[in-house]
Design an enzyme around this catalytic site. Structure first.
Site, short mmCIF file in Angstrom:
data_model
loop_
_atom_site.label_atom_id
_atom_site.label_comp_id
_atom_site.label_asym_id
_atom_site.label_seq_id
_atom_site.Cartn_x
_atom_site.Cartn_y
_atom_site.Cartn_z
N GLU A 159 0.95 -1.26 0.11
CA GLU A 159 -0.15 0.09 0.02
C GLU A 159 0.87 1.36 0.17
O GLU A 159 1.52 1.54 0.95
CB GLU A 159 -1.02 0.01 1.18
CG GLU A 159 -1.83 -1.22 1.41
CD GLU A 159 -2.78 -1.23 0.36
OE1 GLU A 159 -3.18 -0.24 -0.31
OE2 GLU A 159 -3.18 -2.35 -0.37
N LEU A 160 0.79 2.21 -1.03
CA LEU A 160 1.62 3.13 -1.19
C LEU A 160 1.55 4.29 0.20
O LEU A 160 0.54 4.65 0.41
CB LEU A 160 1.29 4.10 -2.32
CG LEU A 160 2.22 5.38 -2.83
CD1 LEU A 160 3.42 5.05 -3.04
CD2 LEU A 160 1.40 6.24 -3.81
N ASP A 161 2.59 4.50 0.71
CA ASP A 161 3.01 5.36 1.82
C ASP A 161 2.01 4.72 3.02
O ASP A 161 1.60 5.59 3.92
CB ASP A 161 2.58 6.62 1.48
CG ASP A 161 3.49 7.50 0.18
OD1 ASP A 161 4.65 6.66 0.26
OD2 ASP A 161 2.93 8.27 -0.41
N GLU A 162 1.80 3.73 3.18
CA GLU A 162 0.95 3.17 4.28
C GLU A 162 1.54 2.12 4.93
O GLU A 162 1.25 1.55 6.16
CB GLU A 162 -0.31 2.52 3.81
CG GLU A 162 -1.27 3.43 2.95
CD GLU A 162 -2.15 4.56 3.83
OE1 GLU A 162 -1.80 4.26 4.79
OE2 GLU A 162 -2.66 5.44 3.25
#
Length: 286
Positions: A228-231
């Protein structure tokens, strides 16, 4: 008294009575002295996190013997654990694009010994920083990435990771997104620096978003990479106070210091065995 040697034991396991007694009793049996013991009992998940720094006489074959004898205790307590020599240096591969401030900071800290790492290489999708990296006597790998070449680029990256024995990948402002497959494969051993105080202001120009909102602090977030991008789970964050006189460009400049510090802290704590992953959260014992 012979030469002294120090080791680090890290563990996490389901909470239960007597765990600390089991660990300290084991160390007493092996005539070890505890230098530092930190633990956290997460009551919400009923899980214990512990890091023990201990010392004692340097005995041949000690580490292997202690690992073998601690294994039954760990199995009974369902521990996820690691025992290693204190000061053991972690093999790190750095990835970077155009912005060099985090790269430069990590190279300097590794050179001066303030980070317990050996930088085995630097990978970039641009050739800009070759001279800087090679001046530090570190191998530089230029791997261009386009939509069409991304699978081949990731295959080459995996080959470098395997060949160099890389234990930790550090994305020092690397502006390419890993595939889900690679993110999953490197889960728990890839740290990214995001030039924003996540979860706010995601995307390509977070400082400009922050300026539009008139923020009074800027920050940076170092986190583990997942699909998950930037998560990914957050390890370290840094903030700096700003005010209405700052332009968007001023915020970018101020933010670079927070990025370098957050990233170096995250790398240091990871390599010292201070960071414990649990779900989408971390426990940092420092």
């Amino acid at each position: 008294m012979g030469d002294q040697i120090r080791h680090i034991l890290t563990l996490q396991c389901p909470e239960g009575m007597g765990i600390a007694h089991d660990v300290t009793g084991f160390l007493v049996e092996h005539e070890r002295t505890i230098v530092e013991l930190k633990q956290y009992d997460d009551m919400s998940s009923q899980r214990l996190f512990m890091r023990v720094d201990f010392s004692g006489d340097d005995v041949p074959g000690l580490l292997e013997k202690m690992r073998e004898e601690f294994a039954p205790i760990a199995a009974e307590r369902q521990m996820d654990w690691q025992l290693r020599e204190r000061g053991q240096r972690t093999k790190v591969l750095i990835m970077v694009s155009k912005f060099e401030h985090c790269l430069n900071d990590l190279l300097h800290r590794a050179h001066t010994g303030s980070l317990p790492i050996d930088i085995v290489g630097v990978v970039s999708n641009h050739p800009d920083h070759r001279s800087l990296v090679e001046w530090h006597k570190v191998p530089f790998h230029h791997i261009p990435v386009t939509k069409d070449t991304k699978p081949a680029a990731e295959a080459k990256l995996e080959e470098i990771i395997e060949r160099t024995g890389t234990e930790l990948v550090v994305l020092a402002r690397y502006m390419q997104i890993f595939s889900d497959k690679l993110s999953t494969k490197l889960s728990g051993r890839t740290i990214n620096i995001h030039h924003s105080f996540l979860p706010s202001f995601k995307g390509a120009k977070p400082y400009h978003q922050a300026w539009d909102r008139g923020v009074k602090t800027v920050g940076a977030t170092a986190h583990y990479v997942n699909a998950e991008l930037d998560e990914g789970p957050i390890i370290a964050q840094q903030v700096q106070e700003v005010d209405h006189t700052y332009t968007a460009e001023d915020l970018v400049i101020a933010g670079r210091d927070t990025e370098a510090k957050a990233l170096s802290n995250a790398v240091k704590w990871h390599c010292e065995g201070r960071v414990f992953l649990w779900g989408n959260r971390t426990v940092v014992l420092r």
